[in-house]
Design an enzyme around this catalytic site. Structure first.
Site, PDB file in Angstrom:
ATOM      1  N   GLU A   1      -1.349 -10.642   3.331  1.00 37.31           N
ATOM      2  CA  GLU A   1      -0.942  -9.846   4.484  1.00 37.31           C
ATOM      3  C   GLU A   1      -1.256 -10.576   5.784  1.00 37.31           C
ATOM      4  O   GLU A   1      -0.450 -10.580   6.723  1.00 37.31           O
ATOM      5  CB  GLU A   1      -1.641  -8.484   4.441  1.00 37.31           C
ATOM      6  N   THR A  54       1.214   3.738   2.173  1.00 40.42           N
ATOM      7  CA  THR A  54       1.993   4.039   3.379  1.00 40.42           C
ATOM      8  C   THR A  54       3.224   3.139   3.461  1.00 40.42           C
ATOM      9  O   THR A  54       4.318   3.586   3.813  1.00 40.42           O
ATOM     10  CB  THR A  54       1.128   3.875   4.633  1.00 40.42           C
ATOM     11  N   GLY A 102       0.807  -1.207   0.000  1.00 37.52           N
ATOM     12  CA  GLY A 102       0.000   0.000   0.000  1.00 37.52           C
ATOM     13  C   GLY A 102       0.841   1.258   0.000  1.00 37.52           C
ATOM     14  O   GLY A 102       2.073   1.234   0.097  1.00 37.52           O
ATOM     15  N   ASP A 147       3.016  -2.936   8.189  1.00 35.24           N
ATOM     16  CA  ASP A 147       1.967  -2.753   7.196  1.00 35.24           C
ATOM     17  C   ASP A 147       1.088  -1.567   7.581  1.00 35.24           C
ATOM     18  O   ASP A 147       1.106  -1.101   8.724  1.00 35.24           O
ATOM     19  CB  ASP A 147       1.112  -4.023   7.103  1.00 35.24           C
TER      20      ASP A 147
END
Length: 221
Positions: free
Chosen positions: A104, A32, A30, A82
């Protein structure tokens, strides 16, 4: 005034402090996380290797020369890093806006410590404003959607999207989760569901939150 990307970067750079050297780690997927990979690559920290949860993550890791390792080749991970689409005060999360929540969750389950990285807009008192991604076997999509409708949700097929495991995603709108652990288990019991984006069993141990006042490190309440 700090932008959302600024806050993500602030959190990502702080999160690098939690990377243990000479260990194996996991890295999520992602926007971030992309800031985290960049910060880790520039930090000079040395790790044995990192398990990537998507091809996009693997490609960015390669750009910054972060060594990669397959999950099947390690016994465990010292830490997992994450982002989240939403994270509550118990550090339970909704994840999967990028469609990688199955991988994930597998990688997170192997880690001794889960470090969630987010900007302050993701920190909420109750999960559910962000639609819950549910990964489904394609042949069961309609059946699963009927079950989710009966549970009070508004399921919507994510169009033109196939996960890296070859499945489809149904995004469920209009459901709030006062008991995320119960909801996670109930949804996963529906035949045809591969995994859903509630991370209650795999809640984070540490939240690094990017705010206008800098990075804050938060433990579960």
């Amino acid at each position: 005034m700090a932008t959302q990307d600024d806050l993500k970067r602030i959190a990502a750079e702080k999160a690098v402090e939690f990377v243990p050297e000479n260990e194996y780690i996991g890295i999520g997927t992602g926007s971030t996380v992309n800031f985290f990979i960049e910060a880790l690559g520039k930090s000079g920290k040395k790790i044995k290797g990192a398990v990537a949860t998507s091809q996009a993550t693997a490609d960015l890791m390669a750009k910054y020369e972060i060594p990669q390792v397959a999950l099947n080749d390690v016994m465990g991970l010292a830490a997992y890093f994450d982002g989240a689409d939403e994270v509550n005060h118990s550090l339970q999360m909704i994840k999967g806006g990028g469609g990688a929540h199955l991988r994930e969750k597998i990688v997170a389950s192997m880690a001794d410590t889960f470090v969630c990285i987010a900007d302050e807009s993701k920190y909420v008192s109750r999960l559910g404003k962000f639609p819950l991604p549910v990964e489904v076997i394609p042949m069961a999509r309609s059946m699963v959607s009927r079950h989710l409708l009966a549970m009070g949700g508004e399921p919507e097929l994510r169009l033109n999207f196939v996960t890296e495991s070859g499945n489809q995603i149904v995004d469920v709108h209009g459901m709030y989760f006062p008991q995320p652990l119960t909801s996670e288990d109930e949804i996963n019991k529906i035949a045809g569901v591969v995994e859903n984006g509630l991370f209650a069993r795999n809640a984070a141990d540490i939240l690094v939150l990017g705010t206008a006042d800098g990075a804050k490190v938060i433990k579960p309440q």
